[in-house]
Write an enzyme that holds these catalytic residues in place. Structure first.
Site: not given
Lengths: 564, 564
Positions: A294, A421-423, A428
């Site tokens: 992240r 992406y990555e959450g 977040q």
């Protein structure tokens, strides 16, 4: 204009706008002397300027291509990756035991930003490999570590992360891929995964997939997920790549940007895998990987912003329309916005990295909480800013910004994936107002205490800058107090995204103030701080009004009314 | 999900959130009865839903292609253009004398938005043809009108606008294309033009270029520019297309979006042209065309926003991740932001169109001033919103939003040109704080008087909505007072972009309030108004702080400091 690595700014933020000197003072990172840090920054800057930057546009135009079941990278990528591997750049922060350099994540963070400014697509391959190395260091058995880590660290092999399935995106717990035990202790993995970045390529001899799957009889949801190492080529006893595993790339996605990063649909047909970590604890292991990923993705946003800024500044200096356009007030406003925002995003990312390093070096709960608090902010704010700054960059170019040859549009097309992406940035923000506030706001209040103490200490020296920062921090403090008092989660979530951005706005005021203070006298950083504090910081108030508006009106319209 | 034309919203805005009924009450537009308006909206909606929407993705994928010197359009475009022409949709507002329908620009505005939601590229061809028709109606000699207008209005021929040259973009006065008198009264045009939208295509039998060029001995700058009609095929005496003119398409640009709109580099090698309007008065004639084109481009922003919203809403209703994602608070926030902003942008555009129609119908100075004030706001705000809403749409789709097949990314790639062409949004903002405030703010104050009078009249009925709108208008009024007191242009320009956005924010509050009032009782429009007024309207305060920050700090950093 050729890209120039912003190593002066990194060094300045390390020394004056973060606690990096504390990292250097720890036993764990004692090797990271000032000279070493300079050498790393300069070396990383050089390889990005000289080797990677020439590939930015080539990679975008040619893209990665699936041919006869294997992925062919654009021209020059294999060689560039080889140079990265040879220089030891793949795994700066990996443990020395297996060949890594053991340097702070802060150094990797700087490298990742510079890679994103030049060839963001290729940078994804190293980010994922870094993440896999970290997951294996923490969770894998000795045999797996001994087989895989040296090869991953050297760049002979690369790593991927296989979470997503068509029905399981943000809801990872919905995944269906199965792992059946084989007689020899390995597992047969069967299922389809989507959005697998660098699921295949021709830059290294093996691709190692970390795959989330369910064991027979595992509980539903996230508590029944295990993690497996599933290599493309199965290593023999000597650790050399041997026979092909039962997995394949089904297709590559046609994407808006990062064309040099192959995004694969992967099919596993009873592929051989080995358990990493404990049964049903796959999510925990994956989270080790995801947290740093992240931060790495946040830093990609910074890299896109920096690249877009440099190109736009050069264009504004050259382009004449009623005089050079850089002399027009509104073009200045755009350029200074780009510069001031990029600084904030970079400072947040570096401070997050420093907190991670301090957590690693000291194990202290306060550093852990600081890292946990800053990670979603670094990821979401920096990626939003990446898109916004890249879009301003197009605007500075006028009509030329819309023409692909110019390269300005590519920064936006590439950056646009980073808030997803990555959450997603919504995830977040939910993390920030949810899990990260489970401490009753303690970590947030501690940070606001520091911000206000700093503002107070410089109030007499630079009152017109310190006062608005102090005030903004107080307004944010009230919002945090309101937030932690809300037991109703939808109420918190309803304003989570504006809340996160307001938090970043206040951090930005703090970091600009620190930069101005460090300068001693009215120099460039003080001028930029004034621009930010007078023009951009005021946004926090409206954002916090939005953040505290509650969930009622979000659900007031029914779906027919929304469609009307 | 198939696109559904928002004809209910248009009709609602016509009836309750604008003075369209006054347009219907004029002699000039007396034919635009309620029944006629409904028929036009429904007919336009139907052709966009049925004929154009299926071409959106085809047009993006195939793009317009230059082959052997001529441009080939993507599959289906020629036929679709033919249906538009046959239905009379090319020139709804053109004079009846030459075959047009003589309808209000407000109707064309609705059509243009719906075309932008479906195939924005093709919509550009009709917008440019509309603009050319208007320029010829106002400025051309009778022979030129008689030759060209019937063909342009019927869609047999199409029109382009040739302003830009490599060195002359926003600075039109820098253009170098030459016009030498021929013996027969025509002119020989020589020069290169860039960014020529629909400079060639295969949908109609002729392409008519309006070209800005300089006569021998003409003054420098914008006062020495004349306008010429330069057709691709020179009409014979009977008005039929005859011999090819000495002009050609050199190349097409590779763009970020609107791939179905060919953007040509045009070369004129002594091409035959005819003067339109007076010598050296070309800029005035071109401005006739550009003002309405600015509104039309603003409306393209609305169209992209509407298309993105509809698609995102449908996706959010279908996609399940921990329940349907539409039930997550942050997804609701995104969707309602999209909907509330799209409404504001549409309402501003319609009010601008109504003012233009009232100006046309009555010739009154107040309507002229209102149209002049709203045009840059409509263009800049609506196109910024187009990009922002399209980007939120990508975010609602998560990872799927970045995959081209989904279509979400196309809305952003297409929309991203709209803040640039027809005068960048920086130029629009400069126009607003410069020329449009030359009246000492009179037109702005008159509009704010209306807004405040309306808010006061509904204060007792809906105080929590009326009060913030009144307050915001007062804050804006103070900013206008400050602005008109600044004689230093850079000081005005330094905050021009945030000022324009703040103006649009306040207009948005006013229009949402009018919508809520019209509804009688707490319905969908009141709920949406509350969302906007509580969450988005507060942004105006920080924008106005920014708007009044002056130019000093913009020029404080020198260029070395900006590059450091």
């Amino acid at each position: 204009m050729p890209y120039r690595a912003p190593i002066t700014d990194f060094r300045f933020i390390f020394d004056h706008v973060s606690d990096f000197s504390q990292v250097q003072g720890t036993e764990r990172f004692g090797d990271a002397s000032d000279d070493m840090v300079d050498a790393i920054l300069e070396g990383a800057g050089r390889i990005c300027e000289e080797v990677l930057e020439p590939l930015r546009r080539t990679g975008d135009m040619q893209g990665a291509v699936l041919e006869n079941g294997v992925v062919r990278m654009p021209e020059g990528f294999k060689q560039a990756f080889g140079e990265l591997a040879e220089g030891g750049w793949i795994a700066l922060s990996a443990a020395q035991e297996y060949g890594g350099m053991g340097l702070p994540i802060t150094m990797t963070t700087a490298l990742n930003e510079m890679m994103a400014s030049t060839t963001m697509g290729l940078g994804l391959c190293t980010i994922l490999t870094q993440g896999q190395i970290e997951a294996l260091e923490h969770h894998a058995s000795d045999p797996i570590r001994e087989t895989y880590l040296p090869k991953l660290i050297s760049g002979e092999w690369t790593g991927t992360m296989n979470l997503t399935e068509p029905q399981a995106g943000s809801d990872v717990g919905a995944l269906k891929t199965r792992a059946e035990p084989n007689e020899d202790g390995s597992y047969a993995i069967t299922g389809q995964k989507i959005f697998i970045t660098f699921g295949d390529h021709d830059m290294a001899e093996n691709v190692c997939h970390l795959v989330l799957a369910r064991l027979p009889g595992a509980p539903g949801g996230t508590r029944g997920i295990s993690l497996f190492m599933v290599p493309k080529l199965i290593p023999d006893d000597a650790g050399n790549t041997g026979v092909a595993n039962a997995l394949k790339v089904v297709s590559l996605e046609e994407k808006m940007g990062i064309h040099s990063s192959p995004t694969a649909v992967m099919q596993y047909d009873g592929a051989t895998g080995w358990l990493v970590g404990e049964e049903n604890k796959g999510m925990a292991a994956m989270f080790t990987m995801m947290n740093n990923a992240r931060l790495a993705v946040g830093v990609q946003g910074v890299g896109c912003a920096e690249g877009a800024y440099q190109q736009s500044l050069a264009y504004a200096q050259e382009r004449e329309q009623m005089g050079r356009i850089i002399d027009h007030a509104d073009v200045r406003r755009m350029l200074l916005t780009m510069k001031a925002e990029t600084f904030v995003a970079r400072a947040i990312a570096v401070n997050c990295a420093v907190a991670i390093d301090m957590q690693t070096a000291t194990g202290e709960a306060e550093w852990k909480a600081r890292a946990a608090l800053l990670t979603p902010i670094a990821k979401a704010f920096a990626t939003d800013i990446g898109c916004e700054v890249a879009s301003i960059g197009i605007q500075v170019h006028g009509g030329m910004g819309f023409i692909e040859e110019t390269g300005a549009a590519q920064f936006l097309r590439d950056a646009r994936i980073t808030p997803i992406y990555e959450g997603t940035n919504g995830i977040q923000a939910a993390d920030l107002v949810g899990r990260k506030m489970m401490d009753g706001g303690e970590a947030a209040f501690r940070l606001l205490d520091e911000i206000e103490a700093h503002a107070e200490s410089v109030r007499s020296q630079m009152p017109e800058l310190a006062e608005p920062v102090w005030q903004a921090s107080e307004t944010l403090r009230e919002a945090v107090e309101w937030l932690v008092a809300q037991s109703d989660m939808p109420t918190r979530l309803a304003g989570s995204v504006p809340f996160l951005r307001a938090f970043a706005r206040v951090l930005g005021g703090h970091y600009h103030l620190r930069a101005a203070l460090a300068e001693q006298g009215e120099g460039a950083r003080t001028k930029l701080a004034r621009f930010y504090i007078m023009r951009l910081l005021p946004e926090h108030a409206a954002l916090l009004t939005h953040a505290m508006a509650g969930a009622g009106d979000l659900f007031a319209l029914d779906e027919d009314e929304m469609a009307a």
